[in-house]
Design a protein around this motif. Structure first.
Motif, PDB file in Angstrom:
ATOM      1  N   ILE B  45      -8.374 -29.755  -5.557  1.00 33.50           N
ATOM      2  CA  ILE B  45      -7.256 -30.292  -4.782  1.00 33.50           C
ATOM      3  C   ILE B  45      -5.952 -30.501  -5.740  1.00 33.50           C
ATOM      4  O   ILE B  45      -4.652 -30.181  -5.527  1.00 33.50           O
ATOM      5  CB  ILE B  45      -7.592 -31.798  -4.254  1.00 33.50           C
ATOM      6  N   ILE B  49      -2.179 -28.846  -5.817  1.00 36.51           N
ATOM      7  CA  ILE B  49      -1.040 -29.659  -5.660  1.00 36.51           C
ATOM      8  C   ILE B  49      -0.146 -29.130  -7.121  1.00 36.51           C
ATOM      9  O   ILE B  49       1.156 -28.878  -6.902  1.00 36.51           O
ATOM     10  CB  ILE B  49      -1.193 -30.801  -6.015  1.00 36.51           C
ATOM     11  N   PHE B  61      -0.082 -28.443   1.461  1.00 33.07           N
ATOM     12  CA  PHE B  61      -0.306 -29.775   1.469  1.00 33.07           C
ATOM     13  C   PHE B  61      -1.594 -29.920   2.643  1.00 33.07           C
ATOM     14  O   PHE B  61      -2.485 -30.588   2.238  1.00 33.07           O
ATOM     15  CB  PHE B  61       0.883 -30.610   2.281  1.00 33.07           C
ATOM     16  N   GLU B  62      -1.530 -29.312   3.729  1.00 36.75           N
ATOM     17  CA  GLU B  62      -2.580 -29.023   4.916  1.00 36.75           C
ATOM     18  C   GLU B  62      -3.957 -28.605   4.072  1.00 36.75           C
ATOM     19  O   GLU B  62      -5.009 -29.334   4.394  1.00 36.75           O
ATOM     20  CB  GLU B  62      -2.247 -28.413   6.190  1.00 36.75           C
ATOM     21  N   ALA B  64      -4.744 -28.985   1.285  1.00 40.54           N
ATOM     22  CA  ALA B  64      -5.501 -30.177   0.381  1.00 40.54           C
ATOM     23  C   ALA B  64      -6.162 -31.224   1.222  1.00 40.54           C
ATOM     24  O   ALA B  64      -7.153 -31.485   0.907  1.00 40.54           O
ATOM     25  CB  ALA B  64      -4.317 -30.706  -0.536  1.00 40.54           C
ATOM     26  N   LEU B  65      -5.579 -31.534   2.219  1.00 45.63           N
ATOM     27  CA  LEU B  65      -5.994 -32.731   3.075  1.00 45.63           C
ATOM     28  C   LEU B  65      -7.353 -31.950   3.851  1.00 45.63           C
ATOM     29  O   LEU B  65      -8.199 -32.717   3.694  1.00 45.63           O
ATOM     30  CB  LEU B  65      -5.067 -32.866   4.125  1.00 45.63           C
ATOM     31  N   ALA B  68     -10.094 -31.853   1.139  1.00 42.94           N
ATOM     32  CA  ALA B  68     -10.728 -33.375   0.875  1.00 42.94           C
ATOM     33  C   ALA B  68     -11.462 -33.686   1.794  1.00 42.94           C
ATOM     34  O   ALA B  68     -12.723 -34.124   1.831  1.00 42.94           O
ATOM     35  CB  ALA B  68      -9.369 -34.284   0.644  1.00 42.94           C
TER      36      ALA B  68
END
Lengths: 141, 89
Positions: B45, B49, B61-62, B64-65, B68
């Motif tokens: 992650i 970033i 960004f999505e 990374a989410l 996670a």
């Protein structure tokens, strides 16, 4: 956000972004180094369980600041990732500790004390004098 | 200033992932390997970033989410399997 259009603010934001980037990457590296370097599993769990969340959180804060710097917009998604990691990292560390205790992994020799799962059970011994109402128990071979 | 900091961060996070891979391959016990994978997805992650900052886009960004959430769920699933011998009882 017109009040953000100042030259010294750009410099300050850039310095803050660079500082948060390097600090987060350094903490991430230290936690992974601890996971390789330490001696048994219970010690190795400290790095990922504590420091990784801080390191990645600092990098995400740096990214938020960077987009404030270049686009003058504030994105909430990265803070969502940070909050999600803050919630989930203790849960996974707790489950991993439970797995380690379930498998009875050996701990380092200088470790003092143990949780109740790893301790020897207390077993009562046979009494020296037989019980007066149970005379047969004293004559066991 | 951000360029130099970005290069230093790329190097440090990549070295962290290499150390995780070492623990994943060598790790003497099974929980060691699980926690190496767990740390590896968190570090990935961080790498995504850093790549986002490098490209100055918001496309990842999505990603990374998603990493996670799915990483946490997979860690919990493997831990449940080792604890109970089953994932959903």
């Amino acid at each position: 956000m017109a009040w953000l259009d100042k030259a010294w603010l750009d410099t300050a934001l850039e310095a803050l972004t660079a500082f948060f980037l390097v600090a987060g990457a350094l903490i991430t590296f230290i936690s992974s180094f601890g996971m390789v370097h330490l001696r048994d599993f219970y010690l190795r769990m400290h790095g990922p369980a504590k420091a990784t969340t801080l390191g990645v959180g600092l990098i995400l804060v740096a990214c938020t600041l960077y987009f404030v710097l270049i686009e003058r917009t504030f994105h909430i998604q990265l803070l969502l990732v940070t909050i999600f990691l803050l919630i989930t990292a203790p849960i996974s560390a707790h489950l991993l500790a439970k797995v380690a205790l379930h498998q009875k992994l050996p701990s380092d020799t200088s470790t003092t004390g143990a949780p109740s799962e790893l301790r020897e059970e207390d077993v009562a011994q046979e009494p020296d004098t037989p019980h007066p109402e149970d005379p047969g128990s004293g004559q066991r071979p | 200033m951000i360029g130099i900091a970005l290069w230093i961060s790329f190097f440090l996070v990549a070295m962290a992932i290499v150390l995780n891979a070492y623990r994943l391959l060598v790790g003497p016990s099974l929980p060691d390997r699980i926690i190496a994978l767990d740390t590896m997805y968190v570090n990935s992650i961080a790498l995504i970033i850093l790549y986002t900052i490098w490209l100055s886009t918001r496309v990842y960004f999505e990603g990374a989410l998603l990493i996670a959430m799915l990483g946490f769920i997979s860690t919990v699933a493997v831990c449940k399997y080792l604890l109970r011998g089953d994932i959903i009882e």
